[in-house]
Structures are given as C-alpha cells and as structure tokens.
Design a protein around this motif. Structure first.
Motif, PDB file in Angstrom:
ATOM      1  N   PHE A   1       0.839  -1.206   0.000  1.00 37.82           N
ATOM      2  CA  PHE A   1       0.000   0.000   0.000  1.00 37.82           C
ATOM      3  C   PHE A   1       0.876   1.259   0.000  1.00 37.82           C
ATOM      4  CE2 PHE A   1      -2.661   3.245   2.160  1.00 37.82           C
ATOM      5  CZ  PHE A   1      -3.724   3.262   1.259  1.00 37.82           C
ATOM      6  N   GLU A   2       2.003   1.217   0.743  1.00 36.79           N
ATOM      7  CA  GLU A   2       2.940   2.349   0.756  1.00 36.79           C
ATOM      8  C   GLU A   2       3.534   2.576  -0.640  1.00 36.79           C
ATOM      9  OE1 GLU A   2       5.926   1.793   3.749  1.00 36.79           O
ATOM     10  OE2 GLU A   2       4.442   1.580   5.364  1.00 36.79           O
ATOM     11  N   ILE A   3       3.857   1.475  -1.330  1.00 40.86           N
ATOM     12  CA  ILE A   3       4.394   1.576  -2.695  1.00 40.86           C
ATOM     13  C   ILE A   3       3.349   2.178  -3.627  1.00 40.86           C
ATOM     14  CG2 ILE A   3       5.142   0.209  -4.700  1.00 40.86           C
ATOM     15  CD1 ILE A   3       6.508  -1.696  -2.669  1.00 40.86           C
ATOM     16  N   GLU A   4       2.099   1.760  -3.461  1.00 35.96           N
ATOM     17  CA  GLU A   4       1.010   2.315  -4.275  1.00 35.96           C
ATOM     18  C   GLU A   4       0.926   3.829  -4.085  1.00 35.96           C
ATOM     19  OE1 GLU A   4      -2.676   0.317  -3.410  1.00 35.96           O
ATOM     20  OE2 GLU A   4      -1.859  -1.658  -3.847  1.00 35.96           O
ATOM     21  N   GLY A   5       1.106   4.269  -2.828  1.00 36.75           N
ATOM     22  CA  GLY A   5       1.052   5.700  -2.531  1.00 36.75           C
ATOM     23  C   GLY A   5       2.155   6.476  -3.236  1.00 36.75           C
ATOM     24  N   ARG A   6       3.374   5.924  -3.229  1.00 42.34           N
ATOM     25  CA  ARG A   6       4.487   6.600  -3.885  1.00 42.34           C
ATOM     26  C   ARG A   6       4.288   6.632  -5.407  1.00 42.34           C
ATOM     27  NH1 ARG A   6       9.169   7.909  -1.791  1.00 42.34           N
ATOM     28  NH2 ARG A   6       9.003   9.351  -3.545  1.00 42.34           N
ATOM     29  N   LEU A   7       3.782   5.531  -5.973  1.00 42.56           N
ATOM     30  CA  LEU A   7       3.512   5.506  -7.413  1.00 42.56           C
ATOM     31  C   LEU A   7       2.448   6.539  -7.777  1.00 42.56           C
ATOM     32  CD1 LEU A   7       3.597   1.679  -8.190  1.00 42.56           C
ATOM     33  CD2 LEU A   7       5.072   3.408  -9.214  1.00 42.56           C
ATOM     34  N   SER A   8       1.472   6.708  -6.889  1.00 43.75           N
ATOM     35  CA  SER A   8       0.419   7.701  -7.122  1.00 43.75           C
ATOM     36  C   SER A   8       1.004   9.106  -7.170  1.00 43.75           C
ATOM     37  CB  SER A   8      -0.633   7.607  -6.009  1.00 43.75           C
ATOM     38  OG  SER A   8      -1.634   8.582  -6.197  1.00 43.75           O
ATOM     39  N   GLU A   9       1.976   9.382  -6.286  1.00 46.85           N
ATOM     40  CA  GLU A   9       2.639  10.687  -6.278  1.00 46.85           C
ATOM     41  C   GLU A   9       3.361  10.952  -7.596  1.00 46.85           C
ATOM     42  OE1 GLU A   9       5.255  10.788  -2.920  1.00 46.85           O
ATOM     43  OE2 GLU A   9       3.644  10.384  -1.492  1.00 46.85           O
ATOM     44  N   LEU A  10       3.802   9.871  -8.265  1.00 46.26           N
ATOM     45  CA  LEU A  10       4.503  10.005  -9.540  1.00 46.26           C
ATOM     46  C   LEU A  10       3.562   9.941 -10.742  1.00 46.26           C
ATOM     47  CD1 LEU A  10       7.614   7.759  -8.737  1.00 46.26           C
ATOM     48  CD2 LEU A  10       7.554  10.249  -8.863  1.00 46.26           C
ATOM     49  N   GLY A  11       2.253   9.879 -10.454  1.00 47.09           N
ATOM     50  CA  GLY A  11       1.255   9.930 -11.523  1.00 47.09           C
ATOM     51  C   GLY A  11       0.780   8.593 -12.044  1.00 47.09           C
ATOM     52  N   PHE A  12       1.000   7.502 -11.275  1.00 50.00           N
ATOM     53  CA  PHE A  12       0.606   6.172 -11.730  1.00 50.00           C
ATOM     54  C   PHE A  12      -0.439   5.556 -10.795  1.00 50.00           C
ATOM     55  CE2 PHE A  12       4.910   6.657 -13.385  1.00 50.00           C
ATOM     56  CZ  PHE A  12       4.758   6.246 -14.706  1.00 50.00           C
ATOM     57  N   SER A  13      -1.446   4.910 -11.386  1.00 49.37           N
ATOM     58  CA  SER A  13      -2.352   4.063 -10.611  1.00 49.37           C
ATOM     59  C   SER A  13      -1.716   2.682 -10.539  1.00 49.37           C
ATOM     60  CB  SER A  13      -3.715   3.954 -11.296  1.00 49.37           C
ATOM     61  OG  SER A  13      -4.345   5.213 -11.325  1.00 49.37           O
ATOM     62  N   SER A  14      -1.860   2.006  -9.400  1.00 47.34           N
ATOM     63  CA  SER A  14      -1.229   0.695  -9.251  1.00 47.34           C
ATOM     64  C   SER A  14      -2.030  -0.172  -8.301  1.00 47.34           C
ATOM     65  CB  SER A  14       0.203   0.847  -8.730  1.00 47.34           C
ATOM     66  OG  SER A  14       0.192   1.474  -7.454  1.00 47.34           O
ATOM     67  N   ASN A  15      -1.709  -1.468  -8.300  1.00 54.96           N
ATOM     68  CA  ASN A  15      -2.398  -2.405  -7.415  1.00 54.96           C
ATOM     69  C   ASN A  15      -1.616  -3.708  -7.379  1.00 54.96           C
ATOM     70  OD1 ASN A  15      -4.444  -3.365  -5.710  1.00 54.96           O
ATOM     71  ND2 ASN A  15      -6.043  -2.436  -6.976  1.00 54.96           N
ATOM     72  N   MET A  16      -1.968  -4.559  -6.416  1.00 52.10           N
ATOM     73  CA  MET A  16      -1.405  -5.911  -6.401  1.00 52.10           C
ATOM     74  C   MET A  16      -1.777  -6.581  -7.714  1.00 52.10           C
ATOM     75  SD  MET A  16       0.295  -7.470  -3.817  1.00 52.10           S
ATOM     76  CE  MET A  16      -0.332  -9.054  -3.283  1.00 52.10           C
ATOM     77  N   TYR A  17      -0.851  -7.357  -8.267  1.00 52.03           N
ATOM     78  CA  TYR A  17      -1.033  -7.958  -9.590  1.00 52.03           C
ATOM     79  C   TYR A  17      -2.352  -8.718  -9.728  1.00 52.03           C
ATOM     80  CZ  TYR A  17      -0.004 -12.526  -7.589  1.00 52.03           C
ATOM     81  OH  TYR A  17      -0.073 -13.676  -6.847  1.00 52.03           O
ATOM     82  N   ASN A  18      -2.814  -9.337  -8.619  1.00 52.09           N
ATOM     83  CA  ASN A  18      -4.032 -10.158  -8.692  1.00 52.09           C
ATOM     84  C   ASN A  18      -5.307  -9.361  -8.423  1.00 52.09           C
ATOM     85  OD1 ASN A  18      -3.395  -9.724  -6.039  1.00 52.09           O
ATOM     86  ND2 ASN A  18      -3.787 -11.817  -5.346  1.00 52.09           N
ATOM     87  N   GLU A  19      -5.176  -8.047  -8.242  1.00 51.14           N
ATOM     88  CA  GLU A  19      -6.348  -7.200  -7.990  1.00 51.14           C
ATOM     89  C   GLU A  19      -6.530  -6.143  -9.077  1.00 51.14           C
ATOM     90  OE1 GLU A  19      -5.895  -5.594  -4.077  1.00 51.14           O
ATOM     91  OE2 GLU A  19      -5.750  -7.558  -3.110  1.00 51.14           O
ATOM     92  N   ILE A  20      -5.747  -6.263 -10.132  1.00 47.61           N
ATOM     93  CA  ILE A  20      -5.799  -5.251 -11.199  1.00 47.61           C
ATOM     94  C   ILE A  20      -6.987  -5.488 -12.126  1.00 47.61           C
ATOM     95  CG2 ILE A  20      -4.604  -4.616 -13.355  1.00 47.61           C
ATOM     96  CD1 ILE A  20      -2.113  -4.245 -11.817  1.00 47.61           C
ATOM     97  N   LYS A  21      -7.674  -4.380 -12.438  1.00 46.44           N
ATOM     98  CA  LYS A  21      -8.827  -4.469 -13.341  1.00 46.44           C
ATOM     99  C   LYS A  21      -8.396  -4.233 -14.789  1.00 46.44           C
ATOM    100  CE  LYS A  21     -12.360  -3.022  -9.985  1.00 46.44           C
ATOM    101  NZ  LYS A  21     -11.519  -2.881  -8.795  1.00 46.44           N
ATOM    102  N   SER A  22      -7.423  -3.336 -14.993  1.00 44.04           N
ATOM    103  CA  SER A  22      -6.939  -3.059 -16.349  1.00 44.04           C
ATOM    104  C   SER A  22      -5.419  -2.901 -16.321  1.00 44.04           C
ATOM    105  CB  SER A  22      -7.576  -1.780 -16.909  1.00 44.04           C
ATOM    106  OG  SER A  22      -6.944  -1.403 -18.122  1.00 44.04           O
ATOM    107  N   PHE A  23      -4.714  -3.820 -16.974  1.00 47.45           N
ATOM    108  CA  PHE A  23      -3.256  -3.753 -17.008  1.00 47.45           C
ATOM    109  C   PHE A  23      -2.759  -2.594 -17.871  1.00 47.45           C
ATOM    110  CE2 PHE A  23      -3.687  -8.186 -15.611  1.00 47.45           C
ATOM    111  CZ  PHE A  23      -2.745  -8.204 -14.591  1.00 47.45           C
ATOM    112  N   GLN A  24      -3.632  -2.020 -18.697  1.00 50.47           N
ATOM    113  CA  GLN A  24      -3.245  -0.873 -19.519  1.00 50.47           C
ATOM    114  C   GLN A  24      -3.319   0.439 -18.751  1.00 50.47           C
ATOM    115  OE1 GLN A  24      -5.967  -1.976 -22.836  1.00 50.47           O
ATOM    116  NE2 GLN A  24      -4.198  -1.551 -24.148  1.00 50.47           N
ATOM    117  N   LYS A  25      -4.036   0.419 -17.624  1.00 52.52           N
ATOM    118  CA  LYS A  25      -4.218   1.639 -16.834  1.00 52.52           C
ATOM    119  C   LYS A  25      -3.535   1.590 -15.478  1.00 52.52           C
ATOM    120  CE  LYS A  25      -8.695   2.664 -18.972  1.00 52.52           C
ATOM    121  NZ  LYS A  25     -10.162   2.796 -18.741  1.00 52.52           N
TER     122      LYS A  25
END
Length: 580
Positions: free
Chosen positions: A165-189
């Motif tokens: 979750f902390e990594i997701e937060g840092r990626l968000s600060e850099l302009g990226f949406s992210s999630n655990m690989y098994n919870e992703i709805k769209s790998f393009q987004k």
C-alpha cells in the motif's frame, strides 16, 4: 515472426536487481530442460518452455496463449543499460521490471528509474523485493507467491499488504495508478505490483507469468520482425579485448546480421562504416566455466539477440548509438536523424558531459522537465575546453557557468583549470541528485548575485504609512510602515504618488532591532532625516522607492531574472510615476 521481448531490470542500488536476475537465471539452469538458458552478450534468454513450467497455470488463468519464444533479460541492471538500449522515439527495451526493497521503499534511483521509463513510454512491472525479510516470514520453498502466502500467518500477510500500500502511494505521487497484480482491473491503466524474494525465489512464478503474459497481449505488434530483413540494433558497450582490439556489445532487435555484412554507427565526428569481421556469442553453459572457450564464433544471428562484434574502426563507437546494416543509401541520414534530438541545445544553460548517447538523452529529458537549460552537450570526460566554454558563459549568463558530469571523469588539466577559473563541476551517477545539486548551486549563486545587486541597484518597493505610528516627527522622522510590495532598505530614496522626493531611508527597525531590509508583508519602523511627519509624510500615505533610468534598464535587462512577477509590475508602476 515474433521475437522475444527485451526486458530491462532497474531500481535503486542494493534493492536486489542483480540478485533477482541471478535467481531467474539459476532457476532456468536448475530446470535442466533441453536448451535451458541461452546466454547472449549482455543478455540472458529464458525459453518459453521454462516460463510455461514455472508459471503456466497462472498464464492459463489470464486466458493468454503464449507464442513468444521466450524472454530476453538484459544482464546489466540499471539506468545505464536501459538508456543505452535506445532508438528513435524510445527504447528498444520492450518492458522493464523496477525492483523496490519493501523494507526501504522508494529511494532516489527508484524515482529516477520510473521517471526515465515514463519519459521513454516504456511499460513496467514493480517487483516488491525482499519479502523474506518481513519479520516472521516462513520460506515456503515454492516459486509461487500464492503458495508462499498460504504458509504465512494473517499478521504477516497484513504487513505485506501494508508495505504494498505504501508503494502504491508513492507511485500515485509520480502519476501512476497501481495495485497488487491479482487485484488489477486493467493492465493498460494500472501498474502491477508483484511481491517477490530474489533470495528464496518466492513470487518469481508470478513475475515471469506477468512479464510474458503482458508482452504477449499488448506488445505482439511491436515484437513482430522480418527475420531476413536488414539488422538493426543498439550499442550497449564498447570495450578493448585482448586479441580482438576494440569490440562492441550489441543488442540486436530486428533482422539478421552476418559476418562480412557492412554496418554503420555513430562516432563523435558523424557516422562511421565498417565490415563485420566476427560475430561472437557465449559458449554453451556447460562450457562457460572454461575461460578458454568462453565465446564461440557464429556466421549469422537473428533478433532478438545479444552479440559481440569484432571489426576495424570501432574505437570511437558510442554506447547508445544505433547500429544499422548497410544495404544501400540513406543509412547516414537515418542515424543522424536518430541522434539529432539528442544533441539539440538551448541558447543558454549548463554544459553536460555523459558516458553514452542514452545517458545524454536521459539527462536532457529530465533537465528540461525541471525547467533547466543546456547550452552544450558531449560524450566523454570533461576536458579543459569544456571548462573554457563554461567560463565564457559568465559574460552572458553567469548562472550557467557550470559543467554537469554524468558518469564521466574529469581530465586532470580540466580540474586545475576549473579551480583557477572558478567554474563549478557537478559530478555524479544519479541524474536526480545532479539536478538537486545544481538547483542548490543556483540558489546560492542567486543569493550572492541578489546581495551584489542590492548593494548596487535600488529595487522596486511600495510602502504604506501606518496610522497612529509616529514615534518622532522630525530630525529624523521615525514612523511605522507596512511593505505592500517589493522591498526597502537603508539608503533607498522614497517618492510620493506624485513623484516628489520625500527623503532617504536612514534606518529600518523592528522592536528596536536594526534590519538590513524589509520585504512584502513586513511591518517595521523607518527613520528619515528630510521630512517632517504631518507635513511631507502623513498617515495612510503611499510611498515608493525611487528608481533611476539606469537601474531600470539593469532590472529590465541583465537582472530581469531576479525579479518576481509582482516586482516587475511594481517596477513599471514606479517608472510611470517617475516619467510623469
């Protein structure tokens, strides 16, 4: 035909990039399957049969049928390898794995790696490494993260999710949406985060499955090549080898190259052409332990492949340069066109020296994104001539009399010359750190310059005389004021709204403490010898600093960069009063 995707591994030092590559390689070697791992110069090919054995069930769950022949991992992890794998409009690296130590999180090179990938529009997966260091983690002995998690307590699983979750937060600060690989709805987004242990191998199955599956699904068109077409590649490194002289290590990403083919590549003076004398590939793994038979000669090789080329005239070949098989005319224009944007410069700015074309391209992108300019660029060590060019910037733009040395050395005579001429050389291996250091230097230079300006030039200032704040009526008059805009300091001459001179500021104080200056928003007491309070100066009166025509020309020209927008507007307001 579809070639294997080229995969770069990036991240901060000591976060486990090399260990992860070693684990992938050792897993393949340990599988003892026919063919096993194929070694390339600077790359390791993982065949599809091994990927299928390790993560086949997971790939089936994604509903993907793999037709790629395997994955080609670049063996030299880090920015240098990635930026050298360049081609016009991007990178020949099809995908990247960014490795992050879950116990440390994002560090400077992590951010830099992601920014570089973003600027090259290269898709990436984030490997959250060192999960085995989570206190209480049990080594499951499995390559699968899903299987490993079954062995862990609820508390361990919760701790892992917190770190992701902390990594997701840092990626968000850099302009990226992210999630655990098994919870992703769209790998393009969304960016997929895969927890792994490079030490135990847990999570490697999911990582290989995702890289192979996503490459197959989204990059198939990019991976389609004309096998018998002209060879195209990128120079990863140039080196001297005993018995061979100068050689280049090349990642071939399209076509087929043969011995005696003519190739073209970039050199500092333009474009060079030579004939391939030998193509070398590593010997089979069983023979790699024998130093005498480390490499074997091959007559031809097809993409994607890592090869070593021996030929005459490779001494000045530049890492990051495209390499093209010459089949007719137009090759020179193609290479020059590829590099034209790399060597474009601004009218003013610092001098940048880098170790490769790719490094130069990366630092240029990130400098421009930070609003910084580059007046000259080059590949190789910082020379005495570079110092002379930087020194000459003092005449037009003193803030740019700086050399940025990225991954290169400074010649001894250049070092001496820089000291004598007071030219600052900022050196380092992390672009973001170079940018930070340059910004700090700019701040220091601007402060010094501002101090010098304030001693020579009257800056724009606007004050209001406060009501009920006369402490002394005359000789000198002492009264309270509020700085509405700009700044004031002792020895500034003040004028009224009608342009008449009121007098010169003798001193600026706050609660009995003498001040060198006061800026916008400050409420201070000032003393003036000339006026009498109640006659020339009254409550609520607006006063301005008096600016001469000479100071105005300096502030509009050479010193324009030192004023903010509000100060520039105030300068025009004052000059309108003066000229009226």
């Amino acid at each position: 035909m579809i070639r294997q995707p080229i995969i770069s591994v990036m991240g901060h030092v000591d976060h486990g990039k090399t260990t992860l590559l070693d684990k992938i390689r050792s897993t393949v070697i340990a599988s003892k399957e026919a063919g096993g791992i194929t070694q390339h110069i600077g790359a390791s090919e993982v065949p599809i049969s091994v990927i299928d054995r390790i993560g086949g069930k997971l790939i089936e769950q994604m509903g993907i049928k793999l037709t790629i022949p395997g994955l080609l991992f670049i063996d030299t992890p880090g920015h240098e390898a990635f930026t050298s794998l360049r081609r016009r409009g991007g990178s020949i690296s099809d995908m990247a794995i960014v490795v992050v130590d879950v116990s440390k999180g994002f560090e400077p090179q992590t951010v830099e790696a992601i920014e570089i990938l973003k600027s090259y529009r290269t898709p990436f997966i984030l490997a959250a490494n060192k999960i085995d260091l989570i206190n209480g983690w049990i080594n499951s002995g499995s390559m699968s993260l899903a299987e490993a998690l079954k062995k862990q307590s609820a508390g361990i699983e919760e701790e892992l999710h917190n770190r992701v979750f902390e990594i997701e937060g840092r990626l968000s600060e850099l302009g990226f949406s992210s999630n655990m690989y098994n919870e992703i709805k769209s790998f393009q987004k969304e960016i997929a985060i895969v927890p792994v242990s490079a030490k135990t191998g847990e999570g490697i199955a999911e990582l290989l499955m995702l890289v192979a599956g996503l490459a197959q699904r989204f990059l198939e068109a990019r991976l389609t090549i004309e096998v018998k077409g002209p060879a195209k590649g990128s120079i990863l490194e140039r080196k001297e080898v005993k018995g061979l002289g100068s050689v280049i290590d090349v990642i071939l990403y399209d076509g087929t190259l043969k011995v005696n083919d003519t190739i073209a590549f970039a050199v500092p003076s333009g474009v060079a052409v030579t004939k391939v004398k030998a193509i070398l590939k590593p010997a089979a793994l069983s023979e790699l332990r024998d130093a005498k038979s480390r490499f074997v000669n091959v007559d031809e090789v097809s993409a994607a492949s890592g090869i070593r080329i021996s030929a005459n005239g490779l001494e000045d070949a530049m890492p990051g340069s495209p390499i093209l098989q010459v089949t007719g005319s137009g090759y020179e224009e193609e290479i020059k066109g590829d590099l034209s944007s790399v060597f474009e410069t601004d009218k003013k700015g610092v001098i940048v020296k880098a170790d490769s074309i790719g490094g130069l391209e990366a630092i240029t992108k990130l400098f421009h994104e930070n609003g910084l300019e580059i007046s000259r660029k080059g590949i190789g060590n910082v020379t005495k001539n570079d110092v002379a060019n930087a020194f000459s910037m003092n005449a037009t733009d003193p803030l740019s009399a700086v050399i940025i040395a990225f991954n290169v050395k400074v010649d001894e005579d250049a070092e001496e010359s820089a000291k004598d001429s007071n030219v600052k050389i900022i050196r380092g291996e992390v672009i973001y750190k170079l940018i930070e250091d340059y910004k700090l230097l700019l701040d220091e230079k601007r402060k010094d310059r501002m101090k010098s300006i304030e001693e020579r030039v009257t800056l724009p200032g606007k004050i209001e005389v406060l009501p009920n704040s006369c402490f002394r009526a005359s000789h000198p008059a002492i009264f309270g004021v509020k700085v509405l805009a700009g700044s004031i300091r002792p020895n500034y001459t003040m004028i009224g709204e009608d342009g008449k001179v009121i007098g010169k500021i003798k001193g600026v104080q706050n609660e009995g403490q003498a001040l060198p200056s006061a800026k916008r928003g400050d409420m201070v007491a000032i003393s003036m010898n000339e006026p009498t309070f109640g006659r020339q100066v009254e409550e609520n009166q607006i006063l301005y600093t008096r600016i001469s025509e000479g100071d105005y020309q300096l502030l509009k020209g050479e010193m324009a960069g030192e004023l903010g927008d509000e100060e520039k507007e105030l300068l025009e307001e004052i000059m309108k009063i003066e000229r009226a």
